[in-house]
Design an enzyme around this catalytic site. Structure first.
Site, PDB file in Angstrom:
ATOM      1  N   GLU A   8     -24.044   8.313   6.050  1.00 49.18           N
ATOM      2  CA  GLU A   8     -23.810   7.484   4.870  1.00 49.18           C
ATOM      3  C   GLU A   8     -25.000   6.576   4.583  1.00 49.18           C
ATOM      4  O   GLU A   8     -25.405   6.409   3.425  1.00 49.18           O
ATOM      5  CB  GLU A   8     -22.567   6.599   5.060  1.00 49.18           C
TER       6      GLU A   8
ATOM      7  N   CYS B 118     -17.417   4.432   9.409  1.00 47.76           N
ATOM      8  CA  CYS B 118     -17.207   3.370  10.389  1.00 47.76           C
ATOM      9  C   CYS B 118     -17.376   2.011   9.695  1.00 47.76           C
ATOM     10  O   CYS B 118     -17.700   1.939   8.504  1.00 47.76           O
ATOM     11  CB  CYS B 118     -18.196   3.518  11.538  1.00 47.76           C
TER      12      CYS B 118
ATOM     13  N   HIS C 194     -26.728   6.722  10.390  1.00 49.80           N
ATOM     14  CA  HIS C 194     -25.540   7.520  10.094  1.00 49.80           C
ATOM     15  C   HIS C 194     -25.752   8.204   8.750  1.00 49.80           C
ATOM     16  O   HIS C 194     -26.538   7.760   7.917  1.00 49.80           O
ATOM     17  CB  HIS C 194     -24.297   6.634  10.021  1.00 49.80           C
TER      18      HIS C 194
ATOM     19  N   CYS D 181     -20.944   1.533   8.195  1.00 45.14           N
ATOM     20  CA  CYS D 181     -21.185   2.332   6.988  1.00 45.14           C
ATOM     21  C   CYS D 181     -20.367   1.841   5.807  1.00 45.14           C
ATOM     22  O   CYS D 181     -20.882   1.744   4.697  1.00 45.14           O
ATOM     23  CB  CYS D 181     -20.918   3.802   7.268  1.00 45.14           C
TER      24      CYS D 181
END
Length: 154
Positions: free
Chosen positions: A49, A77, A47, A80
């Site tokens: 992040e 999420c 992801h 993350c």
């Protein structure tokens, strides 16, 4: 946040879910950048992040980033935000709310759990419309084209 949005556009251009992130140090310098790379890297943890966290940690030669801020176009999420909290990021600033997976109030508020060891300040709504519009356009195109072009589901 403009740079995070630029990162999201890079993801969009590559056929990834358009989420972008940047990490800024205490002096206001960008030390980590990332965009979603889950399809390209075939890595469910890639992801935006996490990509930005990895770059920032390498930049500082430290897995802890206590005086840093994360700017991200979509609410983080659970995975993350967990990584952000483990890195001791001081402040998370996000654009669009994620009502399906968001861990900063969209579905749950992980950062508000007082039992956890570290807490991070969260702000939202920065470039919210631009971030949300990029996501809407991406998913509209995917529905029109019958899904992702990659081998996402095997």
């Amino acid at each position: 946040m403009q740079e995070a949005l630029a990162q999201a556009q890079l993801a969009y251009n590559l056929g990834e879910v358009p989420v972008g992130a940047v990490i800024v140090d205490k002096n206001g310098h960008i030390i980590g950048r990332g965009y979603n790379r889950t399809i390209i890297d075939q890595d469910p943890t890639a992801h935006a992040e996490v990509v930005a966290l990895r770059m920032a940690a390498q930049h500082l030669n430290n897995y802890r980033l206590p005086h840093c801020r994360l700017y991200v176009t979509l609410e983080p999420c659970l995975m993350c935000l967990g990584a952000v909290m483990c890195a001791r990021i001081n402040h998370v600033i996000f654009g669009a709310v994620d009502t399906k997976m968001g861990a900063c109030g969209g579905t749950v508020s992980l950062h508000a759990n007082h039992q956890l060891n570290h807490h991070t300040h969260v702000s939202s709504g920065i470039l919210q419309q631009e971030s949300a519009e990029l996501l809407r356009r991406f998913f509209k195109e995917r529905r029109k084209n019958n899904g992702f072009k990659s081998q996402e589901t095997r």
